[in-house]
Design a protein around this motif. Structure first.
Motif, PDB file in Angstrom:
ATOM      1  N   LEU A 118       0.824  -1.206   0.000  1.00 13.21           N
ATOM      2  CA  LEU A 118       0.000   0.000   0.000  1.00 13.21           C
ATOM      3  C   LEU A 118       0.863   1.262   0.000  1.00 13.21           C
ATOM      4  O   LEU A 118       0.600   2.214  -0.754  1.00 13.21           O
ATOM      5  CB  LEU A 118      -0.925  -0.008   1.221  1.00 13.21           C
ATOM      6  N   LEU A 119       1.892   1.276   0.835  1.00 16.82           N
ATOM      7  CA  LEU A 119       2.779   2.439   0.891  1.00 16.82           C
ATOM      8  C   LEU A 119       3.470   2.672  -0.451  1.00 16.82           C
ATOM      9  O   LEU A 119       3.601   3.815  -0.905  1.00 16.82           O
ATOM     10  CB  LEU A 119       3.819   2.259   2.001  1.00 16.82           C
ATOM     11  N   VAL A 120       3.899   1.582  -1.081  1.00 19.06           N
ATOM     12  CA  VAL A 120       4.571   1.705  -2.392  1.00 19.06           C
ATOM     13  C   VAL A 120       3.617   2.278  -3.431  1.00 19.06           C
ATOM     14  O   VAL A 120       3.988   3.157  -4.218  1.00 19.06           O
ATOM     15  CB  VAL A 120       5.129   0.342  -2.845  1.00 19.06           C
ATOM     16  N   THR A 121       2.381   1.802  -3.445  1.00 16.61           N
ATOM     17  CA  THR A 121       1.410   2.304  -4.431  1.00 16.61           C
ATOM     18  C   THR A 121       1.078   3.775  -4.184  1.00 16.61           C
ATOM     19  O   THR A 121       0.915   4.548  -5.135  1.00 16.61           O
ATOM     20  CB  THR A 121       0.124   1.471  -4.408  1.00 16.61           C
ATOM     21  N   LEU A 122       0.989   4.170  -2.923  1.00 18.91           N
ATOM     22  CA  LEU A 122       0.709   5.576  -2.606  1.00 18.91           C
ATOM     23  C   LEU A 122       1.873   6.473  -3.021  1.00 18.91           C
ATOM     24  O   LEU A 122       1.668   7.582  -3.540  1.00 18.91           O
ATOM     25  CB  LEU A 122       0.420   5.735  -1.114  1.00 18.91           C
ATOM     26  N   LEU A 123       3.101   5.999  -2.801  1.00 20.56           N
ATOM     27  CA  LEU A 123       4.275   6.762  -3.231  1.00 20.56           C
ATOM     28  C   LEU A 123       4.328   6.842  -4.754  1.00 20.56           C
ATOM     29  O   LEU A 123       4.687   7.881  -5.324  1.00 20.56           O
ATOM     30  CB  LEU A 123       5.550   6.117  -2.685  1.00 20.56           C
ATOM     31  N   PHE A 124       3.966   5.743  -5.412  1.00 19.63           N
ATOM     32  CA  PHE A 124       3.938   5.728  -6.881  1.00 19.63           C
ATOM     33  C   PHE A 124       2.923   6.740  -7.409  1.00 19.63           C
ATOM     34  O   PHE A 124       3.200   7.483  -8.354  1.00 19.63           O
ATOM     35  CB  PHE A 124       3.595   4.327  -7.373  1.00 19.63           C
ATOM     36  N   ARG A 125       1.739   6.784  -6.788  1.00 18.66           N
ATOM     37  CA  ARG A 125       0.713   7.732  -7.223  1.00 18.66           C
ATOM     38  C   ARG A 125       1.159   9.171  -6.981  1.00 18.66           C
ATOM     39  O   ARG A 125       0.963  10.046  -7.838  1.00 18.66           O
ATOM     40  CB  ARG A 125      -0.603   7.466  -6.493  1.00 18.66           C
ATOM     41  N   ALA A 126       1.788   9.408  -5.821  1.00 13.99           N
ATOM     42  CA  ALA A 126       2.262  10.753  -5.526  1.00 13.99           C
ATOM     43  C   ALA A 126       3.334  11.189  -6.526  1.00 13.99           C
ATOM     44  O   ALA A 126       3.368  12.332  -6.982  1.00 13.99           O
ATOM     45  CB  ALA A 126       2.806  10.814  -4.103  1.00 13.99           C
ATOM     46  N   GLY A 127       4.210  10.241  -6.886  1.00 16.89           N
ATOM     47  CA  GLY A 127       5.251  10.537  -7.862  1.00 16.89           C
ATOM     48  C   GLY A 127       4.683  10.813  -9.240  1.00 16.89           C
ATOM     49  O   GLY A 127       5.156  11.698  -9.957  1.00 16.89           O
ATOM     50  N   SER A 128       3.641  10.066  -9.605  1.00 19.16           N
ATOM     51  CA  SER A 128       3.012  10.256 -10.917  1.00 19.16           C
ATOM     52  C   SER A 128       2.336  11.612 -11.019  1.00 19.16           C
ATOM     53  O   SER A 128       2.380  12.281 -12.059  1.00 19.16           O
ATOM     54  CB  SER A 128       2.000   9.143 -11.189  1.00 19.16           C
TER      55      SER A 128
END
Length: 268
Positions: A255-265
């Motif tokens: 979950l943390l990785v996906t949230l960081l990925f979305r924030a980066g995108s």
């Protein structure tokens, strides 16, 4: 790696994989209904059923399953009675489940330790009957979801339009709650009643952060769930860790990785 040759680990892996499919599959629809906490509610009621099963010397998971199904009907009845405050149904049933479980614990005659294993999960103790029950529930859930996928999609995104088009909204609501009760009742022995709702919600939360469509979110939720279940069980088997907590911690990492990925995108 001899752990993979052990029958108990093979049963645990199969059971985990099956629950890894059904839990997020139902979780997607629960999140859309804003009923994420129903997992905890039904889990506590199931524990009360498990305790009664030990008390009267019946198959605990089966008694827990009956309790979960009865609770699912009660939740839908209360949701109808309190339309404006539908979340009250969850609070009321959870309170009753905890109270009944505690009451049955006080009547325990040496089975309290066994019931505690259902609170925290005991996936390595799955027997053939447990595995068959998980298989039956998985086939049932997947079949019902596939048959009703389009109707549920319409109902959750526009319930008024679904009602106008003639869809039996109340029937579908009861059906989804019942299927959730079945999934939770067979999952508590795998991850425990205290963690079972995490399998319903965390993979879905991760999928919603990266999914491009509803179908994609369903696929990603199951993928995230299976990744955490398989990796968590393997890690727990190799390094002698708690399997249920290992799976949940991996889900949180995903979950943390996906949230960081979305924030980066979004930052690009």
């Amino acid at each position: 790696m001899d752990i993979f040759l052990e029958p108990f680990f093979q049963r645990a892996l199969i059971g985990g994989i099956l629950i890894g499919i059904t839990a997020p599959l139902m979780g997607v629809f629960l999140v859309l209904r804003r009923l994420s906490m129903i997992g905890d509610t039904l889990a506590h009621v199931t524990i009360a059923g498990v305790a009664l099963g030990f008390l009267i010397n019946l198959y605990p998971v089966a008694v827990g399953l009956v309790f979960a199904l009865l609770a699912s009907f009660a939740i839908e009845w209360l949701r109808k009675a309190y339309k404006t405050y539908a979340e009250l149904s969850i609070a009321i049933i959870m309170s009753g489940g905890i109270a009944l479980a505690t009451f049955l614990f006080t009547m325990g005659k040496g089975f309290n330790v066994k019931v505690t294993s259902y609170l925290f999960g005991s996936i390595y103790t799955l027997d053939q009957m447990d595995l068959w029950l998980v298989c039956i529930v998985t086939v049932l859930v997947v079949a019902v979801v596939l048959v009703n996928f389009k109707e549920w999609f319409l109902m959750f995104f526009d319930e008024e339009a679904a009602a106008v088009s003639g869809l039996p909204i109340r029937y579908y609501n009861i059906l989804i709650t019942m299927l959730t009760a079945l999934v939770i009742s067979v999952a508590i022995k795998i991850v425990g009643a205290l963690l079972v709702s995490s399998l319903l919600t965390i993979p879905v939360a991760a999928s919603l952060a990266v999914a491009r469509s509803f179908k994609h979110s369903v696929f990603m939720a199951v993928l995230f769930s299976e990744t955490a279940v398989i990796a968590g069980l393997v890690a727990a088997g190799i390094w002698n860790l708690a399997p249920g907590s290992s799976v949940v911690l991996l889900l949180i990492m995903i979950l943390l990785v996906t949230l960081l990925f979305r924030a980066g995108s979004r930052a690009k």
